[in-house]
Design a protein around this motif. Structure first.
Motif, mmCIF file in Angstrom:
data_model
loop_
_atom_site.group_PDB
_atom_site.id
_atom_site.type_symbol
_atom_site.label_atom_id
_atom_site.label_comp_id
_atom_site.label_asym_id
_atom_site.label_seq_id
_atom_site.Cartn_x
_atom_site.Cartn_y
_atom_site.Cartn_z
ATOM 1 N N ARG A 185 0.833 -1.205 0.000
ATOM 2 C CA ARG A 185 0.000 0.000 0.000
ATOM 3 C C ARG A 185 0.872 1.262 0.000
ATOM 4 N NH1 ARG A 185 -5.249 -0.769 3.967
ATOM 5 N NH2 ARG A 185 -6.364 -2.269 2.671
ATOM 6 N N LYS A 213 2.137 1.921 -3.454
ATOM 7 C CA LYS A 213 1.125 2.615 -4.260
ATOM 8 C C LYS A 213 1.055 4.089 -3.856
ATOM 9 C CE LYS A 213 -1.347 1.624 -6.998
ATOM 10 N NZ LYS A 213 -1.340 1.892 -8.477
ATOM 11 N N GLU A 269 3.754 5.953 -5.535
ATOM 12 C CA GLU A 269 3.422 6.160 -6.948
ATOM 13 C C GLU A 269 2.468 7.350 -7.125
ATOM 14 O OE1 GLU A 269 1.714 2.599 -8.479
ATOM 15 O OE2 GLU A 269 3.463 1.356 -7.996
ATOM 16 N N SER A 296 -5.641 4.296 -11.493
ATOM 17 C CA SER A 296 -4.856 3.165 -11.000
ATOM 18 C C SER A 296 -5.391 2.591 -9.690
ATOM 19 C CB SER A 296 -3.388 3.570 -10.817
ATOM 20 O OG SER A 296 -3.247 4.507 -9.767
ATOM 21 N N THR A 320 -8.114 -2.026 -9.186
ATOM 22 C CA THR A 320 -7.197 -3.149 -9.384
ATOM 23 C C THR A 320 -7.913 -4.432 -9.790
ATOM 24 O OG1 THR A 320 -7.295 -3.587 -7.001
ATOM 25 C CG2 THR A 320 -5.448 -2.262 -7.804
#
Length: 354
Positions: free
Chosen positions: A205, A208, A211, A317, A320
Protein backbone atom coordinates in the motif's frame (compact mmCIF):
# COMPACT_ATOMS: atom_id res chain seq x y z
CA UNK A 1 -36.93 -2.89 -21.25
CA UNK A 2 -36.69 -6.56 -22.02
CA UNK A 3 -34.21 -7.11 -19.19
CA UNK A 4 -34.44 -8.18 -15.60
CA UNK A 5 -33.05 -5.95 -12.87
CA UNK A 6 -30.34 -8.16 -11.39
CA UNK A 7 -29.37 -6.69 -8.00
CA UNK A 8 -26.90 -7.49 -5.22
CA UNK A 9 -29.03 -7.88 -2.10
CA UNK A 10 -27.87 -8.35 1.48
CA UNK A 11 -30.76 -10.24 3.09
CA UNK A 12 -29.13 -10.58 6.52
CA UNK A 13 -25.69 -10.63 8.08
CA UNK A 14 -23.55 -12.96 5.95
CA UNK A 15 -26.36 -13.62 3.47
CA UNK A 16 -25.44 -11.95 0.16
CA UNK A 17 -27.53 -12.84 -2.89
CA UNK A 18 -28.17 -11.96 -6.50
CA UNK A 19 -31.88 -11.27 -7.00
CA UNK A 20 -34.05 -9.98 -9.80
CA UNK A 21 -36.07 -6.95 -8.75
CA UNK A 22 -38.56 -4.81 -10.67
CA UNK A 23 -37.14 -2.03 -12.83
CA UNK A 24 -38.20 1.15 -11.00
CA UNK A 25 -40.22 3.93 -12.62
CA UNK A 26 -38.73 7.44 -12.20
CA UNK A 27 -40.84 10.14 -10.57
CA UNK A 28 -41.07 13.69 -12.00
CA UNK A 29 -37.72 14.74 -10.46
CA UNK A 30 -35.89 11.44 -11.01
CA UNK A 31 -33.95 9.68 -13.73
CA UNK A 32 -33.77 5.96 -14.40
CA UNK A 33 -30.18 4.84 -14.90
CA UNK A 34 -28.70 1.81 -16.55
CA UNK A 35 -25.87 1.20 -14.12
CA UNK A 36 -22.39 0.72 -15.53
CA UNK A 37 -19.69 0.74 -12.83
CA UNK A 38 -20.13 0.38 -9.07
CA UNK A 39 -17.22 0.20 -6.64
CA UNK A 40 -17.31 -1.93 -3.50
CA UNK A 41 -16.77 0.14 -0.36
CA UNK A 42 -15.53 -1.04 3.00
CA UNK A 43 -18.95 -0.18 4.43
CA UNK A 44 -20.62 -2.62 1.98
CA UNK A 45 -18.34 -5.38 3.27
CA UNK A 46 -18.98 -4.31 6.86
CA UNK A 47 -22.75 -4.66 6.43
CA UNK A 48 -22.22 -8.07 4.82
CA UNK A 49 -19.89 -9.35 7.53
CA UNK A 50 -21.39 -7.69 10.62
CA UNK A 51 -24.93 -6.63 9.72
CA UNK A 52 -24.17 -3.06 10.72
CA UNK A 53 -21.78 -0.15 10.19
CA UNK A 54 -21.44 2.25 13.08
CA UNK A 55 -24.93 3.19 14.28
CA UNK A 56 -26.61 1.92 11.10
CA UNK A 57 -28.07 -1.57 11.54
CA UNK A 58 -29.44 -3.86 8.81
CA UNK A 59 -33.00 -4.85 9.74
CA UNK A 60 -34.42 -5.88 6.36
CA UNK A 61 -33.00 -6.89 2.95
CA UNK A 62 -31.05 -4.08 1.27
CA UNK A 63 -29.43 -3.56 -2.13
CA UNK A 64 -25.75 -2.70 -1.61
CA UNK A 65 -23.55 -0.20 -3.51
CA UNK A 66 -23.10 3.57 -3.48
CA UNK A 67 -19.93 4.32 -5.51
CA UNK A 68 -21.59 4.48 -8.88
CA UNK A 69 -21.96 5.79 -12.41
CA UNK A 70 -24.40 4.94 -15.18
CA UNK A 71 -26.29 6.07 -18.25
CA UNK A 72 -29.68 7.84 -18.28
CA UNK A 73 -32.36 5.69 -19.94
CA UNK A 74 -35.52 7.50 -18.78
CA UNK A 75 -36.11 11.06 -17.57
CA UNK A 76 -38.77 12.36 -15.18
CA UNK A 77 -41.22 14.96 -16.49
CA UNK A 78 -39.71 17.84 -14.46
CA UNK A 79 -36.05 17.11 -15.25
CA UNK A 80 -34.45 19.71 -17.54
CA UNK A 81 -30.67 19.31 -17.23
CA UNK A 82 -30.34 15.65 -18.22
CA UNK A 83 -31.47 13.64 -21.24
CA UNK A 84 -31.53 10.00 -22.31
CA UNK A 85 -28.02 8.84 -23.13
CA UNK A 86 -26.19 11.15 -20.71
CA UNK A 87 -23.41 9.52 -18.72
CA UNK A 88 -23.62 10.52 -15.05
CA UNK A 89 -21.95 10.09 -11.68
CA UNK A 90 -24.29 9.56 -8.75
CA UNK A 91 -24.07 11.40 -5.45
CA UNK A 92 -25.64 8.83 -3.09
CA UNK A 93 -26.83 11.23 -0.35
CA UNK A 94 -30.07 13.05 -1.17
CA UNK A 95 -31.80 15.30 1.40
CA UNK A 96 -35.41 14.34 2.03
CA UNK A 97 -36.40 17.75 3.37
CA UNK A 98 -35.25 21.36 3.30
CA UNK A 99 -34.15 21.43 6.93
CA UNK A 100 -31.58 23.71 8.62
CA UNK A 101 -28.70 21.52 7.43
CA UNK A 102 -29.86 21.75 3.84
CA UNK A 103 -30.21 25.53 4.13
CA UNK A 104 -26.72 25.84 5.61
CA UNK A 105 -25.16 23.79 2.82
CA UNK A 106 -24.37 20.90 5.20
CA UNK A 107 -27.00 18.50 3.90
CA UNK A 108 -24.74 15.53 4.70
CA UNK A 109 -25.59 16.11 8.38
CA UNK A 110 -29.36 15.99 7.90
CA UNK A 111 -30.69 13.21 10.14
CA UNK A 112 -33.34 12.30 7.55
CA UNK A 113 -31.09 12.15 4.48
CA UNK A 114 -31.54 9.33 1.98
CA UNK A 115 -28.24 7.53 1.45
CA UNK A 116 -27.66 4.61 -0.90
CA UNK A 117 -26.96 1.31 0.84
CA UNK A 118 -27.46 2.69 4.34
CA UNK A 119 -30.34 1.02 6.18
CA UNK A 120 -33.15 1.27 5.33
CA UNK A 121 -32.24 2.78 1.92
CA UNK A 122 -31.39 0.56 -1.04
CA UNK A 123 -28.18 1.12 -2.97
CA UNK A 124 -27.47 0.99 -6.68
CA UNK A 125 -25.57 -2.25 -7.26
CA UNK A 126 -28.03 -3.39 -9.89
CA UNK A 127 -28.75 -3.30 -13.62
CA UNK A 128 -31.20 -0.38 -13.25
CA UNK A 129 -31.56 2.21 -10.55
CA UNK A 130 -33.73 5.31 -9.98
CA UNK A 131 -32.17 8.44 -8.44
CA UNK A 132 -32.90 12.12 -7.89
CA UNK A 133 -31.81 13.95 -11.05
CA UNK A 134 -30.44 16.85 -8.98
CA UNK A 135 -27.86 14.47 -7.51
CA UNK A 136 -26.75 13.03 -10.85
CA UNK A 137 -23.85 14.86 -12.50
CA UNK A 138 -23.11 14.70 -16.20
CA UNK A 139 -19.65 13.33 -16.96
CA UNK A 140 -17.39 15.04 -19.52
CA UNK A 141 -16.44 12.89 -22.50
CA UNK A 142 -12.88 12.41 -21.20
CA UNK A 143 -14.01 11.03 -17.83
CA UNK A 144 -14.79 7.31 -17.80
CA UNK A 145 -17.61 5.54 -16.00
CA UNK A 146 -15.12 4.07 -13.53
CA UNK A 147 -13.70 7.49 -12.78
CA UNK A 148 -17.30 8.64 -12.29
CA UNK A 149 -17.85 5.89 -9.74
CA UNK A 150 -14.61 6.82 -7.99
CA UNK A 151 -15.89 10.36 -7.47
CA UNK A 152 -17.65 9.03 -4.36
CA UNK A 153 -14.46 8.05 -2.48
CA UNK A 154 -12.66 11.03 -4.03
CA UNK A 155 -15.36 13.22 -2.48
CA UNK A 156 -14.49 11.85 0.95
CA UNK A 157 -10.94 13.07 0.34
CA UNK A 158 -12.13 16.48 -0.86
CA UNK A 159 -14.43 16.95 2.14
CA UNK A 160 -11.74 15.75 4.57
CA UNK A 161 -9.11 18.12 3.14
CA UNK A 162 -11.58 21.02 3.19
CA UNK A 163 -12.51 20.28 6.81
CA UNK A 164 -8.83 20.02 7.72
CA UNK A 165 -7.95 23.27 5.97
CA UNK A 166 -5.34 21.87 3.58
CA UNK A 167 -3.87 24.72 1.56
CA UNK A 168 -0.74 25.79 -0.31
CA UNK A 169 2.32 24.78 1.72
CA UNK A 170 0.53 22.55 4.23
CA UNK A 171 2.44 19.59 5.61
CA UNK A 172 0.17 16.61 6.14
CA UNK A 173 0.20 13.25 7.90
CA UNK A 174 -2.24 10.66 6.55
CA UNK A 175 -2.85 7.59 8.71
CA UNK A 176 -3.79 4.64 6.52
CA UNK A 177 -3.04 4.01 2.84
CA UNK A 178 -6.24 2.21 1.91
CA UNK A 179 -8.60 3.65 -0.74
CA UNK A 180 -9.66 6.61 1.44
CA UNK A 181 -6.13 7.41 2.60
CA UNK A 182 -4.96 7.36 -1.01
CA UNK A 183 -7.68 9.73 -2.24
CA UNK A 184 -6.88 12.05 0.68
CA UNK A 185 -3.28 11.96 -0.53
CA UNK A 186 -4.30 12.82 -4.11
CA UNK A 187 -6.55 15.67 -2.98
CA UNK A 188 -4.08 17.08 -0.44
CA UNK A 189 -1.36 17.27 -3.09
CA UNK A 190 -3.73 18.85 -5.62
CA UNK A 191 -4.77 21.45 -3.02
CA UNK A 192 -1.16 22.51 -2.53
CA UNK A 193 0.20 20.38 0.30
CA UNK A 194 3.98 20.69 0.12
CA UNK A 195 4.83 17.45 1.90
CA UNK A 196 2.72 14.42 2.77
CA UNK A 197 3.78 11.48 4.92
CA UNK A 198 1.51 8.42 4.90
CA UNK A 199 1.49 5.39 7.22
CA UNK A 200 0.28 1.82 6.82
CA UNK A 201 0.83 -1.74 7.99
CA UNK A 202 1.31 -3.07 4.46
CA UNK A 203 4.37 -2.26 2.29
CA UNK A 204 2.45 -2.73 -0.98
CA UNK A 205 0.00 0.00 0.00
CA UNK A 206 2.87 2.35 0.78
CA UNK A 207 4.39 1.53 -2.63
CA UNK A 208 1.13 2.61 -4.26
CA UNK A 209 1.11 5.77 -2.11
CA UNK A 210 4.61 6.61 -3.34
CA UNK A 211 3.42 6.16 -6.95
CA UNK A 212 0.56 8.58 -6.25
CA UNK A 213 2.81 11.31 -4.88
CA UNK A 214 3.43 10.67 -1.18
CA UNK A 215 6.70 12.34 -0.18
CA UNK A 216 7.38 9.95 2.70
CA UNK A 217 6.07 6.50 3.61
CA UNK A 218 6.15 5.11 7.13
CA UNK A 219 5.68 1.36 7.64
CA UNK A 220 4.11 0.72 11.04
CA UNK A 221 3.62 -2.44 13.07
CA UNK A 222 0.77 -3.42 15.34
CA UNK A 223 1.72 -2.44 18.87
CA UNK A 224 3.94 0.50 17.91
CA UNK A 225 3.77 3.26 20.52
CA UNK A 226 1.76 6.25 19.22
CA UNK A 227 4.15 8.82 20.71
CA UNK A 228 7.13 7.11 19.11
CA UNK A 229 5.34 7.02 15.75
CA UNK A 230 4.61 10.72 16.12
CA UNK A 231 8.35 11.29 16.58
CA UNK A 232 9.06 9.25 13.45
CA UNK A 233 6.63 11.44 11.49
CA UNK A 234 8.42 14.57 12.73
CA UNK A 235 11.78 13.08 11.71
CA UNK A 236 10.47 12.34 8.20
CA UNK A 237 9.08 15.85 7.68
CA UNK A 238 11.71 17.76 9.61
CA UNK A 239 8.92 19.26 11.71
CA UNK A 240 5.50 18.34 13.07
CA UNK A 241 2.76 18.39 10.38
CA UNK A 242 0.22 21.20 10.23
CA UNK A 243 -2.56 18.67 9.60
CA UNK A 244 -3.21 14.99 10.31
CA UNK A 245 -5.94 13.09 8.47
CA UNK A 246 -6.84 9.85 10.24
CA UNK A 247 -8.37 7.28 7.85
CA UNK A 248 -8.27 4.00 9.81
CA UNK A 249 -10.56 4.47 12.80
CA UNK A 250 -8.02 2.53 14.91
CA UNK A 251 -7.62 3.93 18.42
CA UNK A 252 -3.80 3.91 18.38
CA UNK A 253 -3.79 5.71 15.01
CA UNK A 254 -6.06 8.44 16.36
CA UNK A 255 -3.64 8.82 19.27
CA UNK A 256 -0.70 9.03 16.86
CA UNK A 257 -2.46 11.70 14.80
CA UNK A 258 -3.04 13.87 17.88
CA UNK A 259 0.50 13.48 19.23
CA UNK A 260 2.02 14.13 15.79
CA UNK A 261 0.14 17.33 14.92
CA UNK A 262 1.94 20.58 15.68
CA UNK A 263 0.50 23.09 18.19
CA UNK A 264 -2.34 25.04 16.59
CA UNK A 265 -2.81 22.34 13.95
CA UNK A 266 -5.80 20.23 12.91
CA UNK A 267 -6.66 16.54 13.21
CA UNK A 268 -9.44 15.38 10.85
CA UNK A 269 -11.09 12.08 11.80
CA UNK A 270 -12.28 10.23 8.70
CA UNK A 271 -12.05 6.54 9.66
CA UNK A 272 -15.01 4.90 11.38
CA UNK A 273 -13.95 3.89 14.88
CA UNK A 274 -15.67 2.11 17.78
CA UNK A 275 -18.17 4.24 19.70
CA UNK A 276 -15.70 4.87 22.55
CA UNK A 277 -11.96 5.40 22.14
CA UNK A 278 -9.27 6.63 24.52
CA UNK A 279 -7.41 9.67 23.18
CA UNK A 280 -4.96 12.21 24.66
CA UNK A 281 -7.55 14.98 24.73
CA UNK A 282 -5.74 17.12 27.30
CA UNK A 283 -2.61 16.98 25.16
CA UNK A 284 -4.63 18.29 22.21
CA UNK A 285 -6.36 20.96 24.29
CA UNK A 286 -3.16 22.25 25.87
CA UNK A 287 -1.59 22.63 22.41
CA UNK A 288 -4.75 24.03 20.78
CA UNK A 289 -4.94 21.16 18.32
CA UNK A 290 -8.39 21.17 16.72
CA UNK A 291 -10.08 17.78 16.31
CA UNK A 292 -12.63 17.85 13.50
CA UNK A 293 -15.07 15.16 12.49
CA UNK A 294 -15.62 14.23 8.84
CA UNK A 295 -18.93 12.64 7.81
CA UNK A 296 -19.21 11.67 4.17
CA UNK A 297 -19.22 14.87 2.05
CA UNK A 298 -21.32 17.66 0.62
CA UNK A 299 -20.98 19.96 -2.40
CA UNK A 300 -18.03 18.00 -3.78
CA UNK A 301 -19.09 16.44 -7.10
CA UNK A 302 -18.49 19.54 -9.29
CA UNK A 303 -14.97 19.96 -7.88
CA UNK A 304 -14.21 16.26 -8.28
CA UNK A 305 -15.38 16.23 -11.89
CA UNK A 306 -13.25 19.31 -12.62
CA UNK A 307 -10.22 17.65 -11.03
CA UNK A 308 -10.63 14.52 -13.15
CA UNK A 309 -11.49 16.27 -16.41
CA UNK A 310 -8.48 18.60 -16.11
CA UNK A 311 -6.09 15.75 -15.37
CA UNK A 312 -5.05 17.37 -12.08
CA UNK A 313 -6.05 14.19 -10.27
CA UNK A 314 -5.74 10.67 -11.68
CA UNK A 315 -7.66 7.93 -9.90
CA UNK A 316 -7.57 5.27 -12.62
CA UNK A 317 -4.86 3.17 -11.00
CA UNK A 318 -6.95 2.73 -7.85
CA UNK A 319 -9.07 0.13 -9.68
CA UNK A 320 -7.20 -3.15 -9.38
CA UNK A 321 -9.98 -5.71 -9.93
CA UNK A 322 -13.09 -5.85 -12.13
CA UNK A 323 -15.93 -8.38 -12.06
CA UNK A 324 -19.20 -8.67 -13.96
CA UNK A 325 -22.27 -8.19 -11.78
CA UNK A 326 -22.96 -11.93 -11.91
CA UNK A 327 -19.70 -12.53 -9.99
CA UNK A 328 -20.60 -10.20 -7.11
CA UNK A 329 -19.87 -12.85 -4.47
CA UNK A 330 -16.30 -13.26 -5.75
CA UNK A 331 -15.88 -9.48 -5.93
CA UNK A 332 -16.99 -9.05 -2.32
CA UNK A 333 -14.70 -11.82 -1.15
CA UNK A 334 -11.77 -10.18 -2.96
CA UNK A 335 -12.54 -6.91 -1.16
CA UNK A 336 -12.95 -8.63 2.20
CA UNK A 337 -9.52 -10.26 1.87
CA UNK A 338 -7.94 -6.86 1.24
CA UNK A 339 -6.59 -7.90 -2.15
CA UNK A 340 -5.77 -4.91 -4.34
CA UNK A 341 -7.23 -1.47 -3.75
CA UNK A 342 -10.62 -0.87 -5.40
CA UNK A 343 -12.83 -3.63 -6.75
CA UNK A 344 -15.27 -2.52 -9.46
CA UNK A 345 -18.44 -4.35 -10.49
CA UNK A 346 -19.57 -3.95 -14.10
CA UNK A 347 -23.36 -3.86 -14.24
CA UNK A 348 -24.01 -3.45 -17.98
CA UNK A 349 -23.92 -6.85 -19.70
CA UNK A 350 -23.21 -5.23 -23.05
CA UNK A 351 -20.50 -2.79 -21.93
CA UNK A 352 -17.81 -4.06 -19.58
CA UNK A 353 -15.22 -1.40 -20.47
CA UNK A 354 -13.84 1.02 -17.84
Amino acid sequence: MGEENLSVVLRAQGDLRLENRPIPEPGPDDVLLQMHSVGICGSDVHYWQHGRCGDFVLREPMVLGHEAAGRVVKVGSAVKHLKVGDRVAIEPGVPREMDEFFKNGKYNLSPTIFFCATPPDDGNLSRYYKHSASFCYKLPDNVTFEEGALIEPLSVGIHACRRAGVTLGSTVLICGAGPIGLVCLLVAKSMGASQVVITDLFPERLTKAKELGADFQLLVKRGDAPQQLAKSVEEKLGDMPHISIECTGVESCIQTAIYATRPGGVVALVGISPEMVTVPLVNAAAREVDIRGVFRYCNTWPMAIAMLASGKVNVKSLVTHRFPLEQAAQAFETTRQGIGIKVMLKCDQHDQKP
